[in-house]
Scaffold this motif. Sequence first.
Motif, PDB file in Angstrom:
ATOM      1  N   HIS A  63       0.851  -1.193   0.000  1.00  0.00           N
ATOM      2  CA  HIS A  63       0.000   0.000   0.000  1.00  0.00           C
ATOM      3  C   HIS A  63       0.885   1.240   0.000  1.00  0.00           C
ATOM      4  O   HIS A  63       2.103   1.135   0.078  1.00  0.00           O
TER       5      HIS A  63
ATOM      6  N   ASP B 271       5.750   4.502   5.020  1.00  0.00           N
ATOM      7  CA  ASP B 271       6.618   3.488   5.642  1.00  0.00           C
ATOM      8  C   ASP B 271       6.662   2.192   4.823  1.00  0.00           C
ATOM      9  O   ASP B 271       7.372   1.256   5.180  1.00  0.00           O
ATOM     10  N   HIS B 272       5.945   2.205   3.667  1.00  0.00           N
ATOM     11  CA  HIS B 272       5.983   1.041   2.759  1.00  0.00           C
ATOM     12  C   HIS B 272       6.419   1.406   1.346  1.00  0.00           C
ATOM     13  O   HIS B 272       6.690   0.524   0.531  1.00  0.00           O
TER      14      HIS B 272
ATOM     15  N   HIS C  37      -4.265  -1.512  12.794  1.00  0.00           N
ATOM     16  CA  HIS C  37      -3.039  -2.208  13.205  1.00  0.00           C
ATOM     17  C   HIS C  37      -3.367  -3.271  14.253  1.00  0.00           C
ATOM     18  O   HIS C  37      -4.376  -3.184  14.949  1.00  0.00           O
TER      19      HIS C  37
ATOM     20  N   HIS D 290       7.008  -4.590  11.837  1.00  0.00           N
ATOM     21  CA  HIS D 290       6.315  -3.302  11.859  1.00  0.00           C
ATOM     22  C   HIS D 290       6.230  -2.870  13.324  1.00  0.00           C
ATOM     23  O   HIS D 290       5.176  -2.530  13.849  1.00  0.00           O
TER      24      HIS D 290
ATOM     25  N   ASP E  27      -0.066  -4.134   6.538  1.00  0.00           N
ATOM     26  CA  ASP E  27      -0.676  -3.404   7.658  1.00  0.00           C
ATOM     27  C   ASP E  27      -2.138  -3.795   7.777  1.00  0.00           C
ATOM     28  O   ASP E  27      -2.887  -3.727   6.799  1.00  0.00           O
TER      29      ASP E  27
HETATM   30 ZN   LIG Z   1       2.955   0.669   7.929  1.00  0.00          ZN
END
Ligand SMILES: [Zn+2]
Length: 248
Positions: free
Chosen positions: A59, A63-64, A190, A212, A156
């Motif tokens: 996605h 952070d990805h 999350h 993560h 996630d």
């Molecule tokens: Zn993430």
Amino acid sequence: MKVTVIGYWHAFPKKGEAASGYLVEHDNYRVLVDCGSGVVSQLQHYCELEDLDAVVISHYHNDHIGDIGALHYFRLLTPYISQKAAKPFAVYGHQEDVQGFQRLSYKDVVNAIPYNENQTLDIGPFQFSFYKTSHPVPCYAMKIQTSASTLFYTADTGYMPELAEAAKGADLLIAECSLYKGQDGTPAGHMNSEEAGKLANAADVPALLLTHLPHFGDHGQLKKEAQAQCPSTIIDTASAGWSKTLST
Ligand SMILES: [Zn+2]
Ligand SMILES: [Zn+2]
């Protein structure tokens, strides 16, 4: 197949480390799963950038995907700076966020290829299947298979029994674990340690890697809290360079 953790931090990388990124290798073919902030720098400890064949993005949170631009520039400069001829290279992502998908390609240098939930995709020697997760933006978990082994990555997500069903039969479950037991990550999409353990137990997997990871507390505690939910599963917490070779 062999999987190596390149980065594992939630949201942003700690000093000298990286956010989400996992190198998956088999038969001399290398796929990077997610390309979070810091990943391109850290990846070079384990793989020459020239040797990377494909990237699959779960996605479009930074952070990805934060380091995808660094890979674009690497591919742009490769003809001028590398002794090796450039191999075919593509980045895979979903198209439910059009602007996000557009971030994957770059001029005529890097091509983006869409995936969706309804079909499996052959990427080199791997077969990828995708599963929509519970997250504020469209995000996909993925099952990655060779004839000999299976890896499942949650990306996630909040806790979803459907993901446990999808992960059944995997040799390793890589599950996100952004919070500690008792903290509710559901609104943010999350899982906490207890939920990650519950997922591994429901999926009946032999091994669980918590990733993560949060920027607070003691990650050893995450492992204990997850282990209480699935006593017979081997559990590790992710660290830079953590690696495992999967076979049946
Ligand atoms: Zn993430
Ligand atoms: Zn996210």
